[in-house]
Design a protein around this motif. Structure first.
Motif, mmCIF file in Angstrom:
data_model
loop_
_atom_site.group_PDB
_atom_site.id
_atom_site.type_symbol
_atom_site.label_atom_id
_atom_site.label_comp_id
_atom_site.label_asym_id
_atom_site.label_seq_id
_atom_site.Cartn_x
_atom_site.Cartn_y
_atom_site.Cartn_z
ATOM 1 N N GLY A 1 33.396 51.127 51.829
ATOM 2 C CA GLY A 1 34.375 52.128 51.437
ATOM 3 C C GLY A 1 35.606 51.648 50.691
ATOM 4 O O GLY A 1 36.629 52.316 50.738
ATOM 5 N N TYR A 2 35.552 50.552 49.998
ATOM 6 C CA TYR A 2 36.709 50.176 49.187
ATOM 7 C C TYR A 2 36.381 50.171 47.697
ATOM 8 O O TYR A 2 37.064 49.540 46.895
ATOM 9 C CB TYR A 2 37.315 48.843 49.637
ATOM 10 C CG TYR A 2 36.465 47.605 49.474
ATOM 11 C CD1 TYR A 2 36.478 46.872 48.304
ATOM 12 C CD2 TYR A 2 35.677 47.148 50.523
ATOM 13 C CE1 TYR A 2 35.715 45.722 48.164
ATOM 14 C CE2 TYR A 2 34.913 46.001 50.392
ATOM 15 C CZ TYR A 2 34.940 45.293 49.213
ATOM 16 O OH TYR A 2 34.193 44.157 49.087
ATOM 17 N N SER A 3 35.387 50.941 47.309
ATOM 18 C CA SER A 3 34.965 50.975 45.907
ATOM 19 C C SER A 3 35.986 51.650 44.993
ATOM 20 O O SER A 3 35.885 51.531 43.774
ATOM 21 C CB SER A 3 33.611 51.661 45.779
ATOM 22 O OG SER A 3 33.684 52.988 46.229
ATOM 23 N N GLU A 4 36.964 52.349 45.551
ATOM 24 C CA GLU A 4 37.967 53.002 44.712
ATOM 25 C C GLU A 4 38.959 52.003 44.108
ATOM 26 O O GLU A 4 39.655 52.329 43.169
ATOM 27 C CB GLU A 4 38.719 54.096 45.483
ATOM 28 C CG GLU A 4 39.599 53.585 46.602
ATOM 29 C CD GLU A 4 38.856 53.289 47.898
ATOM 30 O OE1 GLU A 4 39.453 52.661 48.782
ATOM 31 O OE2 GLU A 4 37.678 53.675 48.031
ATOM 32 N N HIS A 5 39.016 50.803 44.632
ATOM 33 C CA HIS A 5 39.897 49.777 44.070
ATOM 34 C C HIS A 5 39.115 48.981 43.032
ATOM 35 O O HIS A 5 38.205 48.225 43.366
ATOM 36 C CB HIS A 5 40.430 48.862 45.182
ATOM 37 C CG HIS A 5 41.556 48.008 44.725
ATOM 38 N ND1 HIS A 5 41.364 46.876 43.980
ATOM 39 C CD2 HIS A 5 42.889 48.146 44.897
ATOM 40 C CE1 HIS A 5 42.536 46.332 43.711
ATOM 41 N NE2 HIS A 5 43.476 47.079 44.260
ATOM 42 N N ALA A 6 39.469 49.169 41.768
ATOM 43 C CA ALA A 6 38.682 48.617 40.658
ATOM 44 C C ALA A 6 38.601 47.093 40.676
ATOM 45 O O ALA A 6 37.514 46.532 40.469
ATOM 46 C CB ALA A 6 39.264 49.093 39.331
ATOM 47 N N ALA A 7 39.696 46.414 40.903
ATOM 48 C CA ALA A 7 39.683 44.945 40.858
ATOM 49 C C ALA A 7 38.837 44.366 41.991
ATOM 50 O O ALA A 7 38.050 43.436 41.774
ATOM 51 C CB ALA A 7 41.105 44.390 40.929
ATOM 52 N N ALA A 8 38.979 44.915 43.173
ATOM 53 C CA ALA A 8 38.207 44.419 44.317
ATOM 54 C C ALA A 8 36.719 44.678 44.122
ATOM 55 O O ALA A 8 35.884 43.812 44.411
ATOM 56 C CB ALA A 8 38.697 45.078 45.605
ATOM 57 N N THR A 9 36.383 45.855 43.610
ATOM 58 C CA THR A 9 34.977 46.200 43.389
ATOM 59 C C THR A 9 34.357 45.341 42.291
ATOM 60 O O THR A 9 33.253 44.814 42.454
ATOM 61 C CB THR A 9 34.852 47.687 43.035
ATOM 62 O OG1 THR A 9 35.393 48.455 44.113
ATOM 63 C CG2 THR A 9 33.413 48.087 42.807
ATOM 64 N N ALA A 10 35.055 45.205 41.179
ATOM 65 C CA ALA A 10 34.532 44.396 40.075
ATOM 66 C C ALA A 10 34.364 42.939 40.505
ATOM 67 O O ALA A 10 33.350 42.301 40.170
ATOM 68 C CB ALA A 10 35.462 44.492 38.873
ATOM 69 N N ASN A 11 35.331 42.418 41.223
ATOM 70 C CA ASN A 11 35.243 41.033 41.694
ATOM 71 C C ASN A 11 34.064 40.855 42.638
ATOM 72 O O ASN A 11 33.280 39.913 42.491
ATOM 73 C CB ASN A 11 36.547 40.629 42.384
ATOM 74 C CG ASN A 11 36.538 39.194 42.815
ATOM 75 O OD1 ASN A 11 36.493 38.280 41.997
ATOM 76 N ND2 ASN A 11 36.568 38.983 44.118
ATOM 77 N N ALA A 12 33.927 41.752 43.596
ATOM 78 C CA ALA A 12 32.837 41.637 44.569
ATOM 79 C C ALA A 12 31.474 41.762 43.891
ATOM 80 O O ALA A 12 30.573 40.963 44.153
ATOM 81 C CB ALA A 12 32.991 42.701 45.658
ATOM 82 N N ALA A 13 31.333 42.726 43.015
ATOM 83 C CA ALA A 13 30.045 42.930 42.357
ATOM 84 C C ALA A 13 29.709 41.769 41.426
ATOM 85 O O ALA A 13 28.597 41.230 41.468
ATOM 86 C CB ALA A 13 30.054 44.250 41.583
#
Length: 113
Positions: free
Chosen positions: A27-39
């Motif tokens: 549930g933290y996919s709304e944060h773009a930097a965190a999502t892009a980094n993780a993916a």
């Protein structure tokens, strides 16, 4: 490549896949930097671990570098205020770094009988 080193590679592979999908599952996919980094890092580390295990290449330096980046990423990219995203990133980074460092150390050890 020893059996233990191969196990380390598959462990990094599993951790990396978890990291790649964790923004959507936790549930933290709304944060773009965190999502892009993780993916991006999750897929990169998973691909490196898979290539390493399949082709008998040593890509542990890439895993070590990716793990170290993951340890720093929440602070550099500014998502250290999201505890779940930062915890996933730091935990996977610490585990990937430790496994890569251990594999690098094992690869340098002479074979003992």
């Amino acid at each position: 490549m020893s059996a233990l080193t191969r196990w380390h590679g598959w462990a990094v592979f599993a951790l990396a896949l978890w990291l790649a999908v964790s923004p959507w599952l936790t549930g933290y996919s709304e944060h773009a930097a965190a999502t892009a980094n993780a993916a991006a890092l999750g897929l990169l580390l998973a691909l490196a671990a898979h290539v390493e295990a399949s082709c008998e290449l040593s890509l542990q330096w890439l895993n070590l570098g990716g793990g170290i980046w993951l340890l720093m990423a929440p602070f550099v990219l500014g998502f250290d205020d999201l505890p779940l995203a930062a915890a996933h990133c730091v935990a996977v980074g610490a585990a990937a770094s430790a496994l890569a460092a251990s594999s690098l150390h094992l690869d340098r050890q002479p074979l003992r009988r």
